[in-house]
Design a protein around this motif. Structure first.
Motif, PDB file in Angstrom:
ATOM      1  N   VAL A   1       0.852  -1.317   0.003  1.00  0.00           N
ATOM      2  CA  VAL A   1       0.094   0.150  -0.261  1.00  0.00           C
ATOM      3  C   VAL A   1       0.683   1.149  -0.305  1.00  0.00           C
ATOM      4  N   CYS A   2       0.864   2.208  -0.537  1.00  0.00           N
ATOM      5  CA  CYS A   2       1.643   3.577  -1.208  1.00  0.00           C
ATOM      6  C   CYS A   2       1.068   4.594  -0.863  1.00  0.00           C
ATOM      7  N   TYR A   3      -0.037   5.115  -0.706  1.00  0.00           N
ATOM      8  CA  TYR A   3      -1.206   5.643  -0.754  1.00  0.00           C
ATOM      9  C   TYR A   3      -2.208   5.258  -0.517  1.00  0.00           C
ATOM     10  N   THR A   4      -2.656   6.441  -0.157  1.00  0.00           N
ATOM     11  CA  THR A   4      -4.420   6.891   0.476  1.00  0.00           C
ATOM     12  C   THR A   4      -4.989   8.492   0.941  1.00  0.00           C
ATOM     13  N   GLN A   5      -6.262   8.060  -0.057  1.00  0.00           N
ATOM     14  CA  GLN A   5      -6.742   9.621   0.446  1.00  0.00           C
ATOM     15  C   GLN A   5      -8.185   8.564   0.438  1.00  0.00           C
ATOM     16  N   GLY A   6      -8.522   9.293   1.892  1.00  0.00           N
ATOM     17  CA  GLY A   6     -10.619   9.598   2.231  1.00  0.00           C
ATOM     18  C   GLY A   6     -10.534   7.739   2.213  1.00  0.00           C
ATOM     19  N   ASN A   7     -11.320   7.451   1.807  1.00  0.00           N
ATOM     20  CA  ASN A   7     -11.618   5.870   1.026  1.00  0.00           C
ATOM     21  C   ASN A   7     -11.048   5.110   0.499  1.00  0.00           C
ATOM     22  N   HIS A   8      -9.563   5.509  -0.487  1.00  0.00           N
ATOM     23  CA  HIS A   8      -9.567   5.014  -1.981  1.00  0.00           C
ATOM     24  C   HIS A   8      -7.478   4.359  -1.591  1.00  0.00           C
TER      25      HIS A   8
ATOM     26  N   ARG B   1     -15.075   2.529   3.518  1.00  0.00           N
ATOM     27  CA  ARG B   1     -15.042   3.462   5.106  1.00  0.00           C
ATOM     28  C   ARG B   1     -13.991   4.220   5.142  1.00  0.00           C
ATOM     29  N   GLU B   2     -13.288   4.982   5.624  1.00  0.00           N
ATOM     30  CA  GLU B   2     -12.326   6.018   5.302  1.00  0.00           C
ATOM     31  C   GLU B   2     -10.815   4.922   6.265  1.00  0.00           C
ATOM     32  N   VAL B   3      -9.796   4.848   5.357  1.00  0.00           N
ATOM     33  CA  VAL B   3      -8.801   4.302   5.586  1.00  0.00           C
ATOM     34  C   VAL B   3      -8.097   4.845   6.285  1.00  0.00           C
ATOM     35  N   PRO B   4      -7.133   4.945   6.913  1.00  0.00           N
ATOM     36  CA  PRO B   4      -5.637   4.747   7.445  1.00  0.00           C
ATOM     37  C   PRO B   4      -4.864   6.081   6.437  1.00  0.00           C
ATOM     38  N   ASN B   5      -4.259   6.818   7.265  1.00  0.00           N
ATOM     39  CA  ASN B   5      -3.196   7.179   5.946  1.00  0.00           C
ATOM     40  C   ASN B   5      -1.661   6.756   6.240  1.00  0.00           C
TER      41      ASN B   5
ATOM     42  N   TYR C   1       5.435   6.609  -2.039  1.00  0.00           N
ATOM     43  CA  TYR C   1       4.695   7.604  -2.172  1.00  0.00           C
ATOM     44  C   TYR C   1       4.260   8.270  -2.947  1.00  0.00           C
ATOM     45  N   LEU C   2       4.540   8.814  -3.721  1.00  0.00           N
ATOM     46  CA  LEU C   2       3.924  10.200  -4.832  1.00  0.00           C
ATOM     47  C   LEU C   2       4.557   9.081  -5.599  1.00  0.00           C
ATOM     48  N   ASP C   3       4.712   7.900  -6.159  1.00  0.00           N
ATOM     49  CA  ASP C   3       5.053   7.171  -7.660  1.00  0.00           C
ATOM     50  C   ASP C   3       3.173   6.699  -7.438  1.00  0.00           C
ATOM     51  N   GLY C   4       2.659   6.512  -6.082  1.00  0.00           N
ATOM     52  CA  GLY C   4       1.517   6.109  -6.130  1.00  0.00           C
ATOM     53  C   GLY C   4       0.412   7.382  -6.169  1.00  0.00           C
ATOM     54  N   LYS C   5       0.809   8.360  -5.651  1.00  0.00           N
ATOM     55  CA  LYS C   5      -0.390   9.151  -5.842  1.00  0.00           C
ATOM     56  C   LYS C   5      -0.108   9.928  -7.195  1.00  0.00           C
ATOM     57  N   ARG C   6       0.778   9.596  -8.188  1.00  0.00           N
ATOM     58  CA  ARG C   6       0.900  10.273  -9.487  1.00  0.00           C
ATOM     59  C   ARG C   6       0.082   9.330  -9.616  1.00  0.00           C
ATOM     60  N   HIS C   7       0.077   7.549  -9.934  1.00  0.00           N
ATOM     61  CA  HIS C   7      -0.996   6.730 -10.481  1.00  0.00           C
ATOM     62  C   HIS C   7      -2.470   7.052 -10.312  1.00  0.00           C
ATOM     63  N   PHE C   8      -2.360   7.015  -8.800  1.00  0.00           N
ATOM     64  CA  PHE C   8      -4.223   7.352  -7.846  1.00  0.00           C
ATOM     65  C   PHE C   8      -4.538   8.440  -8.817  1.00  0.00           C
TER      66      PHE C   8
ATOM     67  N   VAL D   1       5.411  -5.248 -12.651  1.00  0.00           N
ATOM     68  CA  VAL D   1       5.140  -3.928 -12.102  1.00  0.00           C
ATOM     69  C   VAL D   1       3.466  -3.369 -12.082  1.00  0.00           C
ATOM     70  N   PHE D   2       2.825  -3.700 -11.499  1.00  0.00           N
ATOM     71  CA  PHE D   2       1.113  -3.617 -11.469  1.00  0.00           C
ATOM     72  C   PHE D   2       0.957  -2.654 -10.169  1.00  0.00           C
ATOM     73  N   HIS D   3      -0.135  -1.645 -10.979  1.00  0.00           N
ATOM     74  CA  HIS D   3      -0.903  -0.996 -10.044  1.00  0.00           C
ATOM     75  C   HIS D   3      -2.705  -0.529 -10.286  1.00  0.00           C
ATOM     76  N   PHE D   4      -3.104  -0.903  -8.963  1.00  0.00           N
ATOM     77  CA  PHE D   4      -4.396  -1.132  -8.611  1.00  0.00           C
ATOM     78  C   PHE D   4      -4.987   0.076  -7.489  1.00  0.00           C
ATOM     79  N   THR D   5      -5.716   0.464  -8.151  1.00  0.00           N
ATOM     80  CA  THR D   5      -6.228   1.649  -7.023  1.00  0.00           C
ATOM     81  C   THR D   5      -7.871   1.012  -6.455  1.00  0.00           C
ATOM     82  N   PHE D   6      -8.412   1.066  -5.358  1.00  0.00           N
ATOM     83  CA  PHE D   6      -9.096   0.143  -4.831  1.00  0.00           C
ATOM     84  C   PHE D   6      -9.875   1.625  -4.031  1.00  0.00           C
ATOM     85  N   ILE D   7     -11.033   0.803  -3.526  1.00  0.00           N
ATOM     86  CA  ILE D   7     -12.310   2.100  -2.994  1.00  0.00           C
ATOM     87  C   ILE D   7     -12.923   1.375  -2.172  1.00  0.00           C
ATOM     88  N   SER D   8     -12.608   1.807  -0.382  1.00  0.00           N
ATOM     89  CA  SER D   8     -13.470   1.200   0.325  1.00  0.00           C
ATOM     90  C   SER D   8     -14.815   2.130   0.768  1.00  0.00           C
TER      91      SER D   8
END
Length: 434
Positions: free
Chosen positions: A367-374, A405-409, A421-428, A396-403
């Motif tokens: 898990v390399c990046y989170t925002q709200g419930n993503h 509920r809000e998830v931890p930072n 973290y920055l690479d994950g933010k770019r993909h998000f 290398v695989f990149h997946f974006t999931f939605i929950s």
């Protein structure tokens, strides 16, 4: 190891909220066009058709012999793209049926424990369909076997239009070639599901395929594409733009260049937010509330690559790799968020090198990046040679999931984790604001 908090999934209700019973949905899920009876339209026949095109065998020992015989096909390769006839988009247009509603016996292969559809199986079907679409574009009726080895180079994008895929409703895949280079092919595919008397869109996918010689060692030319009409011209121009975008993203990779000024401020802000104000020391770090260290948000797996999972070219099937990476990434997101997440998008899956049969495949999910419930998850796969002790990255695989509920930072501690973290933010950001 995951900390104990990750091993406890909150709210049992969330585990069953997305389950579906047969009942009324099953009666509504049988599409009339699934009764056509055309065997080439059935998903189970896609790989059989690919074997016929290439001349591969379903038997392991015969398969090895068939692959060695393909070496003689090199003389059939075009010397330049100008030697190949123009093709139209409709030449590669295919429609494949996955009759989960009409054929209950097929359903078990695609079911999860919670009576939902295994998305990893869908990834396998998309990969096979992309290869068949590409071969339809390059088809030469004068040849009994194609000299081309067409393999997946990149999954550019998979956008989910609907989070729920019902396990008892028929599914239709459709797609065609939308752009070609000299040796590469872009194929766009759509997946829809029959519900309440009509098909509803489920996802859109863009795959990039590459053509190589019969030994799968060097590039080979593919037929040029001639768009017809404004709609096809638009698709072709989008393909050109996708190519430019991929080059720009590769050039701006954090493995090659420093972060932007804005990204550096983000990393420094994360660092300052974890400093212990009592000690005022660079080494004293405290985890902020509702946060998790990135080091504690990992899952790892191992696969022994058996012949059963081979593709038509005697290497491990790319769809199998995607399925295993997705399932590990999903489990990681599930453990991290404490509930069953839904897939939002698949982005930028890069196939760097083939995986040989007999390899030890190491999968590492982060898990390399989170925002709200993503939740943004990166899965790195590599082959390990136990004799030489060497590791080589394959995918290398990149997946974006939605929950729900809000998830931890997620908080990086080291510089390397900050780059993740920055690479994950770019993909998000590419997913939510393409």
């Amino acid at each position: 190891m995951l900390s104990p908090r990750f091993l406890l999934l909150r709210s049992t209700a969330s585990l069953t909220s997305r389950s579906f019973s047969g009942g009324a949905v099953l009666k509504q899920g049988k599409a009339p066009d699934m009764a056509d009876g055309n065997p080439l339209l059935h998903v189970s026949n896609v790989r059989n058709r690919l074997r016929e095109i290439v001349g591969a065998s379903t038997n392991w020992s015969d398969h090895q012999q068939a692959m060695s015989e393909r070496l003689s096909l090199s003389d059939m390769l075009a010397k330049s793209q100008d030697d190949l006839p123009l093709k139209r988009m409709k030449d590669s247009r295919l429609e494949v049926h996955l009759p989960l509603g009409s054929e209950p016996q097929l359903r078990e292969k695609y079911l999860t424990f919670h009576n939902t559809v295994r998305f990893g199986r869908i990834l396998e079907d998309l990969d096979s369909l992309a290869v068949l679409i590409s071969y339809s574009h390059t088809y030469n009726p004068a040849l009994k076997k194609t000299p081309l080895s067409i393999v997946t180079a990149l999954v550019d994008k998979i956008d989910m239009k609907q989070h729920i895929i019902y396990p008892d409703c028929d599914i239709k895949f459709s797609g065609h070639v939308t752009w070609v280079g000299k040796t590469s092919i872009e194929a766009k595919m759509h997946m829809s599901q029959y519900q309440n008397g009509a098909y509803s869109p489920i996802l859109d996918a863009t795959f990039v395929m590459v053509a190589r010689d019969p030994e799968n060692k060097r590039a080979a030319y593919v037929n040029p594409l001639k768009p017809e009409g404004p709609d096809e011209e638009k698709l072709f121009q989008e393909g050109e733009a996708n190519k430019v975008r991929r080059v720009e993203l590769s050039t701006a990779s954090l493995l090659k260049v420093a972060p932007t000024d804005e990204e550096r401020k983000i990393v420094h802000g994360l660092f300052l937010n974890t400093l212990d104000t009592k000690t005022v020391s660079f080494r004293s770090r405290l985890l902020p509330p509702n946060s998790v260290w990135m080091e504690d948000a990992k899952l790892k797996g191992l696969e022994i690559c058996h012949p059963q999972e081979r593709n038509i070219f005697n290497r491990i099937f790319g769809g199998f790799l995607m399925r295993k990476a997705y399932e590990l990434g999903w489990a990681n997101a599930c453990s991290f968020g404490g509930c069953r997440p839904s897939l939002m998008a698949v982005d930028d899956i890069l196939f760097q090198r083939p995986v040989e049969i007999g390899s030890l495949l190491l999968l590492s999910s982060q898990v390399c990046y989170t925002q709200g419930n993503h939740i943004q998850v990166r899965v790195h796969s590599e082959v390990f040679d136990p004799l030489t002790r060497q590791h080589n990255t394959t995918n290398v695989f990149h997946f974006t999931f939605i929950s729900d509920r809000e998830v931890p930072n997620i908080i990086p501690m080291t510089y390397g984790e900050s780059m993740l973290y920055l690479d994950g933010k770019r993909h998000f950001n590419q997913t939510v604001d393409p």
